[in-house]
Design a protein around this motif. Sequence first.
Motif, mmCIF file in Angstrom:
data_model
loop_
_atom_site.group_PDB
_atom_site.id
_atom_site.type_symbol
_atom_site.label_atom_id
_atom_site.label_comp_id
_atom_site.label_asym_id
_atom_site.label_seq_id
_atom_site.Cartn_x
_atom_site.Cartn_y
_atom_site.Cartn_z
ATOM 1 N N CYS A 32 37.906 81.503 72.066
ATOM 2 C CA CYS A 32 37.691 82.020 73.419
ATOM 3 C C CYS A 32 38.959 82.551 74.068
ATOM 4 C CB CYS A 32 37.108 80.924 74.301
ATOM 5 S SG CYS A 32 38.240 79.546 74.604
ATOM 6 N N CYS A 33 40.107 82.336 73.445
ATOM 7 C CA CYS A 33 41.374 82.572 74.133
ATOM 8 C C CYS A 33 41.907 83.992 74.040
ATOM 9 C CB CYS A 33 42.438 81.627 73.587
ATOM 10 S SG CYS A 33 42.160 79.926 74.054
ATOM 11 N N ASP A 34 42.730 84.283 74.994
ATOM 12 C CA ASP A 34 43.476 85.530 75.075
ATOM 13 C C ASP A 34 44.958 85.152 75.054
ATOM 14 O OD1 ASP A 34 44.026 88.225 75.434
ATOM 15 O OD2 ASP A 34 42.718 88.441 77.165
ATOM 16 N N ILE A 35 45.825 86.157 75.033
ATOM 17 C CA ILE A 35 47.252 85.938 75.210
ATOM 18 C C ILE A 35 47.630 86.521 76.566
ATOM 19 C CG2 ILE A 35 47.829 85.942 72.751
ATOM 20 C CD1 ILE A 35 48.824 88.860 73.155
ATOM 21 N N PRO A 36 48.763 86.141 77.123
ATOM 22 C CA PRO A 36 49.203 86.787 78.355
ATOM 23 C C PRO A 36 49.578 88.236 78.053
ATOM 24 C CG PRO A 36 50.815 85.155 77.610
ATOM 25 C CD PRO A 36 49.649 85.069 76.697
ATOM 26 N N LYS A 37 48.780 89.148 78.576
ATOM 27 C CA LYS A 37 48.993 90.577 78.308
ATOM 28 C C LYS A 37 48.340 91.400 79.410
ATOM 29 C CE LYS A 37 44.887 91.187 75.406
ATOM 30 N NZ LYS A 37 44.019 91.419 76.550
ATOM 31 N N GLY A 38 48.730 92.663 79.495
ATOM 32 C CA GLY A 38 48.125 93.561 80.462
ATOM 33 C C GLY A 38 48.594 94.979 80.253
ATOM 34 N N GLU A 39 47.884 95.893 80.913
ATOM 35 C CA GLU A 39 48.193 97.311 80.764
ATOM 36 C C GLU A 39 49.558 97.657 81.335
ATOM 37 O OE1 GLU A 39 45.466 100.471 81.731
ATOM 38 O OE2 GLU A 39 43.816 99.304 80.880
ATOM 39 N N LYS A 70 60.521 91.368 68.867
ATOM 40 C CA LYS A 70 59.592 92.472 69.069
ATOM 41 C C LYS A 70 58.713 92.587 67.818
ATOM 42 C CE LYS A 70 60.980 96.754 68.687
ATOM 43 N NZ LYS A 70 61.579 98.073 68.928
ATOM 44 N N LEU A 71 57.403 92.470 68.010
ATOM 45 C CA LEU A 71 56.468 92.639 66.901
ATOM 46 C C LEU A 71 56.009 94.084 66.794
ATOM 47 C CD1 LEU A 71 54.294 89.421 67.336
ATOM 48 C CD2 LEU A 71 56.199 89.799 65.748
ATOM 49 N N GLY A 72 56.027 94.791 67.916
ATOM 50 C CA GLY A 72 55.657 96.205 67.924
ATOM 51 C C GLY A 72 54.192 96.449 68.243
ATOM 52 N N GLU A 73 53.790 97.681 68.022
ATOM 53 C CA GLU A 73 52.450 98.133 68.399
ATOM 54 C C GLU A 73 51.459 97.951 67.257
ATOM 55 O OE1 GLU A 73 50.576 101.748 71.028
ATOM 56 O OE2 GLU A 73 52.461 102.087 69.976
ATOM 57 N N VAL A 74 50.282 97.444 67.606
ATOM 58 C CA VAL A 74 49.208 97.253 66.633
ATOM 59 C C VAL A 74 47.895 97.747 67.225
ATOM 60 C CG1 VAL A 74 50.247 95.314 65.389
ATOM 61 C CG2 VAL A 74 48.833 94.863 67.383
ATOM 62 N N ASN A 75 46.975 98.133 66.350
ATOM 63 C CA ASN A 75 45.632 98.525 66.779
ATOM 64 C C ASN A 75 44.912 97.316 67.349
ATOM 65 O OD1 ASN A 75 45.979 101.152 65.844
ATOM 66 N ND2 ASN A 75 45.216 100.635 63.823
ATOM 67 N N TYR A 76 44.117 97.547 68.394
ATOM 68 C CA TYR A 76 43.385 96.446 69.028
ATOM 69 C C TYR A 76 41.923 96.832 69.214
ATOM 70 C CZ TYR A 76 42.212 92.927 72.590
ATOM 71 O OH TYR A 76 41.637 91.924 73.316
ATOM 72 N N LEU A 77 41.664 97.714 70.138
ATOM 73 C CA LEU A 77 40.314 98.205 70.394
ATOM 74 C C LEU A 77 40.285 99.705 70.152
ATOM 75 C CD1 LEU A 77 39.683 96.266 73.735
ATOM 76 C CD2 LEU A 77 38.954 95.592 71.435
ATOM 77 N N SER A 78 39.111 100.296 70.167
ATOM 78 C CA SER A 78 39.016 101.727 69.888
ATOM 79 C C SER A 78 39.770 102.567 70.908
ATOM 80 C CB SER A 78 37.552 102.172 69.829
ATOM 81 O OG SER A 78 36.913 101.929 71.071
ATOM 82 N N ARG A 125 40.241 85.290 70.393
ATOM 83 C CA ARG A 125 39.093 86.170 70.167
ATOM 84 C C ARG A 125 39.322 86.978 68.896
ATOM 85 N NH1 ARG A 125 37.762 88.206 76.300
ATOM 86 N NH2 ARG A 125 37.443 86.133 77.113
ATOM 87 N N TYR A 126 38.251 87.276 68.190
ATOM 88 C CA TYR A 126 38.334 87.847 66.844
ATOM 89 C C TYR A 126 39.248 89.071 66.759
ATOM 90 C CZ TYR A 126 37.133 90.039 62.471
ATOM 91 O OH TYR A 126 37.214 90.633 61.245
ATOM 92 N N LYS A 127 39.003 90.104 67.566
ATOM 93 C CA LYS A 127 39.802 91.336 67.456
ATOM 94 C C LYS A 127 41.258 91.085 67.835
ATOM 95 C CE LYS A 127 36.133 94.652 67.689
ATOM 96 N NZ LYS A 127 35.656 95.920 68.193
ATOM 97 N N LEU A 128 41.469 90.211 68.790
ATOM 98 C CA LEU A 128 42.842 89.858 69.165
ATOM 99 C C LEU A 128 43.517 89.100 68.024
ATOM 100 C CD1 LEU A 128 45.162 89.685 71.186
ATOM 101 C CD2 LEU A 128 44.052 87.652 72.144
ATOM 102 N N ARG A 129 42.803 88.174 67.413
ATOM 103 C CA ARG A 129 43.359 87.418 66.285
ATOM 104 C C ARG A 129 43.772 88.353 65.152
ATOM 105 N NH1 ARG A 129 39.433 84.011 65.395
ATOM 106 N NH2 ARG A 129 38.475 85.035 63.629
ATOM 107 N N ILE A 130 42.955 89.345 64.848
ATOM 108 C CA ILE A 130 43.278 90.310 63.799
ATOM 109 C C ILE A 130 44.553 91.074 64.182
ATOM 110 C CG2 ILE A 130 42.500 92.395 62.596
ATOM 111 C CD1 ILE A 130 41.053 89.746 61.804
#
Length: 139
Positions: A32-39, A70-78, A125-130
Motif C-alpha cells: 500500500c505504500c508510497d515514497i516521499p515524492k512529488g511533481e 542519485k539513482l536517476g530517472e526511471v520509468n514509472y507510469l505511462s 505499490r507494484y509499479k512503484l516497486r518496479i
Amino acid sequence: MKTSCGFVIKDKNTGMFLGCVPTGTKKSDKSCCDIPKGEINKNEKHLLCAIRELKEETGIEFKDLDNIEKLGEVNYLSDKNLYLYYAETDIDLKKLKCVSTFVNKYGKTVPEMSSFMLGGLDIFRYKLRIAIETALSKR
C-alpha cells in the motif's frame, strides 16, 4: 511527460525501507505504500524537489540523511517518470509527520500521508516497486 522526484529511504538500524501510507489507503493492504515524492516545479532542480517533498511528506530534514546517492530517472507510469535519490537515516516512525494536504471527496482538508511503516520493497505499490528495483539495480 511529467516528472516526480523523491527519496528511497532506508532505516540505518533495521535495514528496512520507509513506506508512506497515503490517506484513504488501508494500512492492512499489502503493497500500500508510497515514497516521499512529488511533481517537480518549473525551474526547480531534481534534488531540491526531492528534499522539499521529503520534508513536506515525512518531516525528515535533508541534514539528517546519510549516504545520499542519485539513482536517476526511471520509468514509472505511462505519463510520468520518477527521478529518485537514495539515502539512509535513523527513522522513528512516531516522529514522522506529513504537512502536505489535499481536499478529500467530503471537502475536508487532510494530510497526503496518514501513517508510515518500515518494510522490504514489497510494501510499495507494484509499479512503484518496479521503478525502485530498476533504480536500485543500476547502483
